[in-house]
Design a protein around this motif. Sequence first.
Motif, short mmCIF file in Angstrom:
data_model
loop_
_atom_site.label_atom_id
_atom_site.label_comp_id
_atom_site.label_asym_id
_atom_site.label_seq_id
_atom_site.Cartn_x
_atom_site.Cartn_y
_atom_site.Cartn_z
N LYS A 142 -59.84 -43.80 -27.04
CA LYS A 142 -60.23 -44.48 -25.81
C LYS A 142 -60.62 -45.93 -26.10
O LYS A 142 -60.24 -46.85 -25.36
CB LYS A 142 -61.40 -43.74 -25.16
CG LYS A 142 -61.95 -44.42 -23.90
CD LYS A 142 -60.90 -44.53 -22.80
CE LYS A 142 -61.51 -45.14 -21.55
NZ LYS A 142 -60.50 -45.32 -20.47
N SER A 189 -70.40 -53.97 -16.70
CA SER A 189 -69.41 -54.82 -16.01
C SER A 189 -70.06 -55.64 -14.90
O SER A 189 -69.52 -56.68 -14.50
CB SER A 189 -68.28 -53.96 -15.46
OG SER A 189 -68.78 -53.00 -14.54
N GLU A 191 -70.91 -48.52 -14.53
CA GLU A 191 -70.51 -49.92 -14.32
C GLU A 191 -71.65 -50.90 -14.49
O GLU A 191 -71.59 -52.03 -13.99
CB GLU A 191 -69.86 -50.09 -12.93
CG GLU A 191 -68.59 -49.25 -12.76
CD GLU A 191 -67.92 -49.49 -11.41
OE1 GLU A 191 -68.50 -50.21 -10.58
OE2 GLU A 191 -66.81 -48.95 -11.20
N ASP A 247 -64.61 -50.44 -19.24
CA ASP A 247 -63.34 -50.96 -18.72
C ASP A 247 -63.49 -52.33 -18.09
O ASP A 247 -62.60 -53.18 -18.22
CB ASP A 247 -62.75 -49.98 -17.69
CG ASP A 247 -62.19 -48.74 -18.34
OD1 ASP A 247 -61.11 -48.83 -18.94
OD2 ASP A 247 -62.85 -47.68 -18.27
N LYS A 296 -63.10 -55.90 -20.26
CA LYS A 296 -61.88 -56.41 -20.87
C LYS A 296 -61.73 -57.90 -20.63
O LYS A 296 -61.96 -58.39 -19.51
CB LYS A 296 -60.66 -55.69 -20.29
CG LYS A 296 -60.53 -54.23 -20.67
CD LYS A 296 -59.28 -53.62 -20.05
CE LYS A 296 -59.15 -52.15 -20.39
NZ LYS A 296 -57.94 -51.55 -19.78
N ASN A 342 -66.20 -44.02 -21.80
CA ASN A 342 -65.27 -43.64 -20.74
C ASN A 342 -65.60 -44.27 -19.38
O ASN A 342 -64.70 -44.47 -18.57
CB ASN A 342 -65.24 -42.11 -20.59
CG ASN A 342 -64.47 -41.44 -21.71
OD1 ASN A 342 -63.25 -41.53 -21.78
ND2 ASN A 342 -65.19 -40.79 -22.61
N ASN A 343 -66.88 -44.59 -19.14
CA ASN A 343 -67.28 -44.98 -17.78
C ASN A 343 -67.85 -46.38 -17.66
O ASN A 343 -68.08 -46.83 -16.53
CB ASN A 343 -68.32 -43.98 -17.25
CG ASN A 343 -67.81 -42.56 -17.19
OD1 ASN A 343 -66.67 -42.32 -16.83
ND2 ASN A 343 -68.66 -41.61 -17.58
N GLU A 349 -57.75 -48.24 -26.33
CA GLU A 349 -57.08 -48.59 -25.08
C GLU A 349 -57.79 -49.70 -24.32
O GLU A 349 -57.21 -50.25 -23.37
CB GLU A 349 -57.02 -47.34 -24.17
CG GLU A 349 -56.21 -46.18 -24.76
CD GLU A 349 -56.36 -44.92 -23.93
OE1 GLU A 349 -57.07 -44.99 -22.90
OE2 GLU A 349 -55.78 -43.89 -24.31
N LEU A 350 -59.01 -50.04 -24.71
CA LEU A 350 -59.82 -50.95 -23.90
C LEU A 350 -59.52 -52.43 -24.15
O LEU A 350 -59.86 -53.27 -23.32
CB LEU A 350 -61.31 -50.70 -24.17
CG LEU A 350 -61.87 -49.36 -23.69
CD1 LEU A 350 -63.32 -49.22 -24.12
CD2 LEU A 350 -61.75 -49.24 -22.18
N THR A 390 -58.59 -55.03 -30.54
CA THR A 390 -59.69 -54.07 -30.63
C THR A 390 -60.26 -54.01 -32.04
O THR A 390 -61.48 -54.04 -32.24
CB THR A 390 -59.22 -52.67 -30.19
OG1 THR A 390 -58.69 -52.75 -28.88
CG2 THR A 390 -60.37 -51.69 -30.24
#
Length: 388
Positions: free
Chosen positions: A324, A275, A272, A303, A306, A299-300, A327-328, A361
Amino acid sequence: MAGKSRPELWGKALNDLRASKMISGRKDDPLSLLKVSYDYLQNPAWQECLLLCALWPEDFEIPEDVIIECWMGHGLLGDFNNMEEAYANGYEIVDGLHKASLLEYSEDEYLRGVVRLHDLIRDMALWVASGGKGKKWVVLSGVDGASDEALRDKMLWREAHKISLMYNLWLQRLPPDISAPNLVTLVIDYCGIGLLSYGLGSIQNFRNLTFLDLSSNVLGGIPVEICRLSKLEYLNLSANLSISSLPRELEDLKRLKYLLLSNTAISEAPRELFSSMDSLEVLDLSSSLKKISQGSIINNNLDGLKGRLKGLGINACSRRDIDKLGELSVPITRLVRWITEYETGPSLDLLPRRKHPRDPTWSNMIHLGVVGRVGLSGPETAGPSIGR
């Protein structure tokens, strides 16, 4: 005066030329005459863009994308929602400066997307930038080691607003115990910074720095001193091939908008981390020089970005990475797709596909690099690049 057809406008320009001679006190002073063209630019942002071109060495041919990223880091491209719009704004400025006869395209027919400043235009830009006094901007790019003595001048650092030391391979460290309270831009790319472990110790004293370019050096890691520059908005550490990890202290850079780390060895980051960087808008971790798996980052760490990231550069080493990323809902600007000998199937199945025409994306991708293998044990080879 390109595109000006009214006689009144040409008359005004003639009066401005006459006035420039009187102000300079010399009828044959070319810099004051050239400044008239500078004064006629459409807005102050375009003027600043021209001045920044003078940070490069004399007669240097600058890739358009490189100078546009410099303008972006200085907040001169206006509003944009993604990197495609940012580059479009930049190309408009390049075209405007060219039409004003202030910026030249390369004369080499094999070099597309490359610009340069005429020597006199560069001299005029530095003269204007320094207010005629030669101290606000310090440009020692592409000079020999004789300027090492000048760098030890503490008054030079104390008064400078912008300093460019690029393309000086002899430069391995900054002078110790210097203070630069007015410095906002520091460019030290293509030097030898990192050969000495103490090369950047004094940088923590540059408290007002907003733009820092240390790309193409030999840093083995990110100095923690950089993480103390609380006003930093642009940080470019690309092409420092030995940087393999990111310090948690990067999250202290709350104003950082642009973090460029392409062609490093970074494969993971503190969870994170990105973020937690509240202002981050552009992140580039892509590497086309060395296969770096960034599945852990995908993956980590992404997210939380976004809805606020305007551009992402990343490596994808598997179909799982591609899925993946899809999907973000984070706009991918640069993607380097590493294809291993274990992957099979039609080549197009190994690349991203838009789910719909406005898929956020993949809709604004500027660069797609494909790197694969010849046979099961052959060398890695770069496939076609799409975009810049």
